[in-house]
Design a protein around this motif. Structure first.
Motif, short mmCIF file in Angstrom:
data_model
loop_
_atom_site.label_atom_id
_atom_site.label_comp_id
_atom_site.label_asym_id
_atom_site.label_seq_id
_atom_site.Cartn_x
_atom_site.Cartn_y
_atom_site.Cartn_z
N LYS A 68 -2.84 4.51 -9.61
CA LYS A 68 -4.04 5.00 -8.92
C LYS A 68 -5.14 3.95 -8.93
O LYS A 68 -5.81 3.73 -7.91
CB LYS A 68 -4.53 6.29 -9.59
CG LYS A 68 -3.62 7.48 -9.34
CD LYS A 68 -4.19 8.74 -9.97
CE LYS A 68 -3.27 9.95 -9.72
NZ LYS A 68 -3.78 11.18 -10.35
N LYS A 69 -5.31 3.28 -10.07
CA LYS A 69 -6.34 2.26 -10.18
C LYS A 69 -6.04 1.09 -9.24
O LYS A 69 -6.92 0.57 -8.55
CB LYS A 69 -6.45 1.77 -11.61
CG LYS A 69 -7.57 0.77 -11.84
CD LYS A 69 -7.67 0.40 -13.32
CE LYS A 69 -8.81 -0.59 -13.55
NZ LYS A 69 -8.93 -0.96 -14.98
N SER A 101 -7.63 -0.29 -1.68
CA SER A 101 -8.20 0.51 -0.58
C SER A 101 -9.66 0.19 -0.36
O SER A 101 -10.40 1.00 0.19
CB SER A 101 -8.06 2.00 -0.91
OG SER A 101 -6.73 2.35 -1.12
N GLY A 102 -10.10 -0.97 -0.69
CA GLY A 102 -11.52 -1.30 -0.61
C GLY A 102 -11.97 -1.72 0.77
O GLY A 102 -13.12 -2.04 0.96
N GLN A 140 -6.77 2.12 -5.69
CA GLN A 140 -8.20 2.11 -5.40
C GLN A 140 -8.69 0.69 -5.10
O GLN A 140 -9.47 0.47 -4.18
CB GLN A 140 -8.98 2.69 -6.59
CG GLN A 140 -8.81 4.19 -6.75
CD GLN A 140 -9.43 4.70 -8.04
OE1 GLN A 140 -9.96 3.92 -8.84
NE2 GLN A 140 -9.37 6.01 -8.25
N ARG A 141 -8.23 -0.27 -5.87
CA ARG A 141 -8.64 -1.66 -5.63
C ARG A 141 -8.12 -2.15 -4.28
O ARG A 141 -8.78 -2.92 -3.59
CB ARG A 141 -8.10 -2.55 -6.75
CG ARG A 141 -8.80 -2.35 -8.08
CD ARG A 141 -8.29 -3.33 -9.12
NE ARG A 141 -9.01 -3.20 -10.38
CZ ARG A 141 -8.78 -3.94 -11.47
NH1 ARG A 141 -7.84 -4.87 -11.43
NH2 ARG A 141 -9.49 -3.77 -12.57
N TYR A 166 0.81 -1.22 0.00
CA TYR A 166 0.00 0.00 0.00
C TYR A 166 0.85 1.27 0.00
O TYR A 166 0.60 2.20 -0.78
CB TYR A 166 -0.93 -0.01 1.22
CG TYR A 166 -1.95 1.10 1.20
CD1 TYR A 166 -3.13 0.96 0.50
CD2 TYR A 166 -1.70 2.30 1.88
CE1 TYR A 166 -4.07 1.98 0.48
CE2 TYR A 166 -2.63 3.33 1.86
CZ TYR A 166 -3.82 3.16 1.16
OH TYR A 166 -4.73 4.18 1.13
N GLN A 188 0.97 4.21 -2.90
CA GLN A 188 0.66 5.63 -2.65
C GLN A 188 1.70 6.53 -3.31
O GLN A 188 1.36 7.52 -3.97
CB GLN A 188 0.60 5.90 -1.14
CG GLN A 188 -0.71 5.51 -0.49
CD GLN A 188 -0.74 5.93 0.96
OE1 GLN A 188 0.25 5.77 1.69
NE2 GLN A 188 -1.87 6.48 1.40
#
Length: 573
Positions: free
Chosen positions: A552-553, A559-560, A556-557, A537, A541
């Motif tokens: 970024k994609k 950070s669910g 996002q996956r 993670y 970032q």
């Protein structure tokens, strides 16, 4: 006659020594040269003869001053022939000075021209002896073949002596000189460069002519094959002296041993891209194809090697197709030696990469099934690489896609090469995995190669290896069980994290980012926890802030889940 009156047999005359013969030649020449000045008929022809006689006198003076001239075995056979030529010239001089001589004018002109030709040949031989320097050395040195510890000067002198014997010696001299040349090349490959610089390679090439004695031509083609295999300089020298044409003629109509040696030489000559065009110029395409059909296994291997070399040239590719090379290639895949099979597969790869026309020709002749059969039996890594490249080159058509992707045996073998093959085999295999629409069941069956694909993503060379490794891995990660298996592999997970580290500039970040995105494509909480816990993670970032493609994609996956913040804080601390 009564037997008592029959005289006893006389012993044959004692042969004259070289100094005695040279003395007689010098005396005759000293008489003949000034006497030609008074000749008025055929003045222009006698002027030519006079210049040659003057040149001969100068050469004989130099020879007499050489310390070991009488010991050299090449000179004694030349002197009697030279003396005979001078005696004939003296006879012609007498006839031209005799007003009562009644022979025809044209016949006399012809005789004078022949005398000039004989003198030219003999002068050339004497000049060659003097230029080579062999008359300044004793016979013992001439006959001693240099070894690894010999000086460059000794090697140079030995080579000059060899080529002198090739040019002016008789059959026995030529045979012995070629034997010595072959032994020198076999024992010391580095001597080839000196031979190319100091030897008269043109003379060696002339011995390949069909008019040369068979024994001499066979030795000459062996020497040429060794010479061209020893490096770029000798290969270039042999080609520039025009060896390719005579070598192809030998392949066309000579004995089996000579065909083999000539094919070796042609393969090495055509290995230089600058020389490949000449195959068409000498009409070599049908000759090489015929040798592939009917030659010995060894000759076939070298013939297909030469065809492979020249198949990189577009015009020659067309000629190969027109001469029916494709069926010949198919036959060699089945019945050729291991070496021939590897070169054949390499040639197929080159042709298949050249465009749809050649791919269709190959596929029509069932090239892909034959290659697949050979793929499972290849005895060497080199042959296996060529076969795999050929399969890859043919894999663009729909029928090829279906055949390859539906073969579980093929897919499993490719995965094994990714795990245990050399780096080149790994790269080609990864390309195939990334390209083929493999079934989910087969992807599960080869999940064991995923760790090796992660390792490939760390490799710096060869170019493109990181990308194909990542693409193949992403393809396998389309299956849920494979995603779980990869994140459970601690070593692979650690390698993935290290590749994501912004401080690691060895690997392009878009590749490990794509792998993380593929792992999280199914939204598995177990996979998320393992990735976050390993430190993915935080790296993502930073990569997102650096605007790395896909970061970024992937973030996002990842950070669910609200637990992400806890793991993230732990990672920062």
């Amino acid at each position: 006659m009564h037997p008592a009156t029959v005289p006893p047999p006389q012993p044959p005359p004692t042969p004259e020594s070289p100094p005695e013969t040279l003395e007689k030649i010098t005396q005759l020449l000293n008489q003949l040269l000034p006497s030609t000045l008074s000749i008025t008929c055929f003045a222009s022809r006698w002027q030519v003869l006079r210049s040659k006689l003057a040149a001969l006198k100068s050469l004989l003076s130099e020879i007499a001053d050489s310390p070991h001239w009488s010991e050299n075995p090449l000179l004694p056979p030349l002197l009697p022939a030279l003396f005979s030529t001078l005696r004939r010239t003296e006879t012609l001089r007498q006839h031209c000075c005799d007003a009562s001589y009644s022979r025809g004018k044209l016949l006399m002109q012809s005789d004078l021209d022949m005398a000039a030709g004989w003198l030219s040949k003999q002068i050339n031989d004497l000049e060659l002896l003097l230029r080579s320097g062999v008359l300044h050395q004793s016979t013992a040195i001439v006959l001693s073949r240099p070894n690894q510890s010999s000086s460059k000067e000794e090697l140079t002198f030995f080579i000059k002596d060899l080529f002198t014997r090739l040019q002016i010696g008789g059959l026995e001299f030529k045979q012995k000189a070629l034997d010595s040349l072959i032994q020198l090349l076999l024992e010391d490959e580095k001597s080839a460069a000196v031979i190319a610089k100091e030897g008269n390679v043109n003379c060696l090439i002339s011995l390949l002519d069909m008019s040369a004695h068979d024994s001499v031509r066979e030795l000459a083609v062996h020497a040429v094959s060794l010479l061209v295999s020893a490096g770029d300089l000798p290969r270039k020298c042999v080609f520039e002296e025009g060896a390719l044409g005579p070598l192809l003629r030998i392949i066309e109509c000579s004995s089996v041993p000579m065909k083999k040696k000539a094919a070796i030489a042609v393969e090495f000559i055509t290995a230089d891209p600058d020389n490949t065009w000449a195959i068409s110029a000498y009409g070599g395409v049908p000759i090489l194809i015929e040798l592939c059909k009917s030659g010995s296994l060894t000759a076939q291997s070298h013939a297909i090697g030469a065809i492979r070399n020249v198949s990189t040239v577009e015009d020659i590719r067309v000629a190969l197709a027109e001469e029916g090379v494709v069926p010949v290639l198919m036959q060699l895949l089945v019945s050729g030696s291991a070496s021939a099979q590897g070169k054949t597969a390499n040639c197929i790869s080159i042709l298949a990469s050249a465009g749809e026309y050649f791919r269709n020709l190959l596929l029509q002749e069932q090239a892909l099934p034959r290659l697949l059969h050979l793929f499972h039996e290849c005895p060497t890594a080199d042959a296996l690489e060529h076969v795999l490249r050929a399969i890859y080159s043919l894999s663009v058509s729909d029928s090829s896609f279906q055949l390859l992707s539906g073969s579980t045996m093929f897919v499993i073998r490719v995965a094994e090469l990714i795990k245990h093959g050399n780096i080149r085999l790994q790269q080609i295999s990864a390309r195939l995995l990334a390209k083929l629409p493999i079934s989910d069941s087969n992807k599960v069956a080869i999940a064991g190669c995923m760790g090796s694909l992660v390792k490939l993503m760390e490799s710096v060379k060869p170019d493109g290896i990181q990308e194909v490794g990542a693409k193949a891995l992403v393809s396998l990660l389309l299956v849920k069980s494979n995603r779980k298996e990869l994140v459970r592999d601690e070593k692979s997970l650690m390698r993935l994290v290290q590749m994501l580290d912004p401080k690691n500039d060895v690997v392009s970040k878009k590749f490990p980012v794509a792998v993380v995105a593929a792992i999280m494509a199914g939204g598995s909480q177990g996979c998320r926890k393992r990735l976050v816990g390993a430190g993915v993670y935080g790296h993502l970032q930073k990569l997102a802030e650096m605007e790395v493609a896909g970061a970024k994609k992937a973030l996002q996956r990842l950070s669910g889940n609200r637990l992400t913040s806890i793991f993230s804080r732990t990672w920062r601390e």
